[in-house]
Motif scaffolding. Sequence first.
Motif, PDB file in Angstrom:
ATOM      1  N   ALA A 110       0.848  -1.191   0.000  1.00 38.20           N
ATOM      2  CA  ALA A 110       0.000   0.000   0.000  1.00 38.20           C
ATOM      3  C   ALA A 110       0.881   1.237   0.000  1.00 38.20           C
ATOM      4  N   ARG A 111       0.249   2.354  -0.335  1.00 38.82           N
ATOM      5  CA  ARG A 111       0.907   3.657  -0.223  1.00 38.82           C
ATOM      6  C   ARG A 111       0.260   4.399   0.938  1.00 38.82           C
ATOM      7  N   MET A 112       1.086   4.898   1.835  1.00 43.83           N
ATOM      8  CA  MET A 112       0.560   5.552   3.034  1.00 43.83           C
ATOM      9  C   MET A 112       1.276   6.878   3.248  1.00 43.83           C
ATOM     10  N   GLN A 113       0.536   7.829   3.787  1.00 45.37           N
ATOM     11  CA  GLN A 113       1.091   9.143   4.086  1.00 45.37           C
ATOM     12  C   GLN A 113       0.581   9.603   5.453  1.00 45.37           C
ATOM     13  N   PRO A 114       1.442   9.574   6.487  1.00 43.64           N
ATOM     14  CA  PRO A 114       1.006  10.064   7.799  1.00 43.64           C
ATOM     15  C   PRO A 114       1.070  11.582   7.862  1.00 43.64           C
ATOM     16  N   THR A 115       0.104  12.179   8.557  1.00 42.07           N
ATOM     17  CA  THR A 115       0.106  13.623   8.818  1.00 42.07           C
ATOM     18  C   THR A 115      -0.093  13.820  10.315  1.00 42.07           C
ATOM     19  N   PRO A 116       1.002  13.810  11.097  1.00 44.52           N
ATOM     20  CA  PRO A 116       0.875  13.904  12.557  1.00 44.52           C
ATOM     21  C   PRO A 116       0.148  15.153  13.024  1.00 44.52           C
ATOM     22  N   GLU A 117       0.329  16.287  12.299  1.00 43.19           N
ATOM     23  CA  GLU A 117      -0.298  17.535  12.734  1.00 43.19           C
ATOM     24  C   GLU A 117      -1.819  17.424  12.762  1.00 43.19           C
ATOM     25  N   LEU A 118      -2.389  16.647  11.856  1.00 42.01           N
ATOM     26  CA  LEU A 118      -3.849  16.483  11.770  1.00 42.01           C
ATOM     27  C   LEU A 118      -4.313  15.163  12.358  1.00 42.01           C
ATOM     28  N   HIS A 119      -3.368  14.355  12.850  1.00 39.45           N
ATOM     29  CA  HIS A 119      -3.692  13.049  13.425  1.00 39.45           C
ATOM     30  C   HIS A 119      -4.421  12.156  12.420  1.00 39.45           C
ATOM     31  N   ILE A 120      -3.917  12.119  11.206  1.00 33.55           N
ATOM     32  CA  ILE A 120      -4.539  11.283  10.186  1.00 33.55           C
ATOM     33  C   ILE A 120      -3.474  10.447   9.482  1.00 33.55           C
ATOM     34  N   LEU A 121      -3.952   9.362   8.860  1.00 35.03           N
ATOM     35  CA  LEU A 121      -3.105   8.497   8.043  1.00 35.03           C
ATOM     36  C   LEU A 121      -3.861   8.221   6.748  1.00 35.03           C
ATOM     37  N   SER A 122      -3.296   8.669   5.635  1.00 37.18           N
ATOM     38  CA  SER A 122      -3.908   8.443   4.322  1.00 37.18           C
ATOM     39  C   SER A 122      -3.369   7.132   3.764  1.00 37.18           C
ATOM     40  N   VAL A 123      -4.292   6.281   3.291  1.00 38.09           N
ATOM     41  CA  VAL A 123      -3.914   4.956   2.808  1.00 38.09           C
ATOM     42  C   VAL A 123      -4.523   4.729   1.432  1.00 38.09           C
ATOM     43  N   ARG A 124      -3.701   4.261   0.518  1.00 34.49           N
ATOM     44  CA  ARG A 124      -4.159   3.838  -0.805  1.00 34.49           C
ATOM     45  C   ARG A 124      -3.669   2.410  -1.005  1.00 34.49           C
ATOM     46  N   ALA A 125      -4.603   1.468  -1.201  1.00 38.30           N
ATOM     47  CA  ALA A 125      -4.246   0.059  -1.233  1.00 38.30           C
ATOM     48  C   ALA A 125      -5.259  -0.717  -2.072  1.00 38.30           C
ATOM     49  N   PRO A 126      -4.913  -1.927  -2.496  1.00 41.43           N
ATOM     50  CA  PRO A 126      -5.869  -2.773  -3.218  1.00 41.43           C
ATOM     51  C   PRO A 126      -7.115  -3.051  -2.383  1.00 41.43           C
ATOM     52  N   LYS A 127      -8.243  -3.240  -3.052  1.00 43.21           N
ATOM     53  CA  LYS A 127      -9.505  -3.442  -2.344  1.00 43.21           C
ATOM     54  C   LYS A 127      -9.434  -4.656  -1.427  1.00 43.21           C
ATOM     55  N   GLU A 128      -8.743  -5.703  -1.863  1.00 49.06           N
ATOM     56  CA  GLU A 128      -8.698  -6.927  -1.059  1.00 49.06           C
ATOM     57  C   GLU A 128      -7.784  -6.795   0.156  1.00 49.06           C
ATOM     58  N   ILE A 129      -6.897  -5.783   0.165  1.00 50.14           N
ATOM     59  CA  ILE A 129      -5.974  -5.595   1.285  1.00 50.14           C
ATOM     60  C   ILE A 129      -6.481  -4.545   2.268  1.00 50.14           C
ATOM     61  N   MET A 130      -7.287  -3.609   1.794  1.00 50.19           N
ATOM     62  CA  MET A 130      -7.742  -2.511   2.648  1.00 50.19           C
ATOM     63  C   MET A 130      -8.427  -2.991   3.926  1.00 50.19           C
ATOM     64  N   PRO A 131      -9.297  -4.036   3.902  1.00 47.84           N
ATOM     65  CA  PRO A 131      -9.907  -4.483   5.162  1.00 47.84           C
ATOM     66  C   PRO A 131      -8.873  -4.927   6.198  1.00 47.84           C
ATOM     67  N   ALA A 132      -7.803  -5.585   5.756  1.00 44.78           N
ATOM     68  CA  ALA A 132      -6.771  -6.018   6.708  1.00 44.78           C
ATOM     69  C   ALA A 132      -6.049  -4.813   7.303  1.00 44.78           C
ATOM     70  N   ILE A 133      -5.802  -3.791   6.480  1.00 44.65           N
ATOM     71  CA  ILE A 133      -5.157  -2.578   6.986  1.00 44.65           C
ATOM     72  C   ILE A 133      -6.067  -1.882   7.994  1.00 44.65           C
ATOM     73  N   GLU A 134      -7.346  -1.795   7.662  1.00 46.81           N
ATOM     74  CA  GLU A 134      -8.297  -1.148   8.573  1.00 46.81           C
ATOM     75  C   GLU A 134      -8.381  -1.890   9.894  1.00 46.81           C
ATOM     76  N   ASP A 135      -8.374  -3.214   9.843  1.00 42.11           N
ATOM     77  CA  ASP A 135      -8.419  -4.004  11.079  1.00 42.11           C
ATOM     78  C   ASP A 135      -7.152  -3.795  11.900  1.00 42.11           C
ATOM     79  N   ALA A 136      -5.998  -3.737  11.233  1.00 48.28           N
ATOM     80  CA  ALA A 136      -4.742  -3.514  11.952  1.00 48.28           C
ATOM     81  C   ALA A 136      -4.732  -2.146  12.630  1.00 48.28           C
ATOM     82  N   ILE A 137      -5.268  -1.138  11.964  1.00 48.72           N
ATOM     83  CA  ILE A 137      -5.327   0.206  12.559  1.00 48.72           C
ATOM     84  C   ILE A 137      -6.209   0.196  13.803  1.00 48.72           C
ATOM     85  N   LYS A 138      -7.342  -0.514  13.742  1.00 47.68           N
ATOM     86  CA  LYS A 138      -8.239  -0.572  14.901  1.00 47.68           C
ATOM     87  C   LYS A 138      -7.555  -1.249  16.082  1.00 47.68           C
TER      88      LYS A 138
END
Length: 256
Positions: A70-98
């Motif tokens: 995946a491609r990820m871009q953290p922005t600590p100032e806004l407390h966000i993490l932008s993620v671009r990933a394949p549809k089949e991988i995004m659920p695993a990334i979302e679960d890991a973040i939780k």
Amino acid sequence: MRLAAIFISTLLAQNPQPQPSPEIQVERMRIEAADRARAEVEERDWETKIFTIRNVDPGQLFVALRMFRARMQPTPELHILSVRAPKEIMPAIEDAIKRLDVPTPSKNAELTIYVIVATEQAEGANNIPSNLQAVVNQLKNVLSYKGYHLIDTLIARETDRRNAPTSLMGTLPTGIGYNFKARMRIESQEGKVPRLRLDDMTFNLLAANTPGAAPAPFGISISTDVEVPRGQQVVVGKTTYGDKAYILVMSAQFPD
């Protein structure tokens, strides 16, 4: 050193490194362009999501998630993490973040220091509070003093500052000054009772040798390392001055 650097530069100038031929440079550019085109086609159907990170550093979370394609871009100032990933991988990334973006257990401790004076004679009414009575009864079994009086209760608070020094200064009701110093740290392991560790703990009583002079230690000092488990009262030490003994008893609480 400077002459050596000049000599090396002269050699490089006299013997320049061979440059790749134009054909090799063109082939390298063609391969790089093909790789970019292939990546663009591959990522055309990727999903993009922006996650709000509430409890951890987005930069540290980014490092932990680098295992994903995946491609990820953290922005600590806004407390966000932008993620671009394949549809089949995004659920695993979302679960890991939780699972990773969770509050860390608070590491706070409150140290209570009881200053007790023991005397040869039982003087006046016993002012020992009920929560210290069992400790005083044990002291009576091992010490010859008959009178025990609580003269002050001190409070020191500690957060997870990794063994940072803590100090207290003041005057006891008897008019004698004191200072307390220790490097405090919280020790908490799964399945074990948390405890407050005090390294290089010193407790000094101070008095002015002459009227108007600055208070200075006059021989009453307790120095030791000690661990104070939750729910226990620990007799830290005793020192004598004249016909009296000064005794320190400590207890620790760990608020949630």
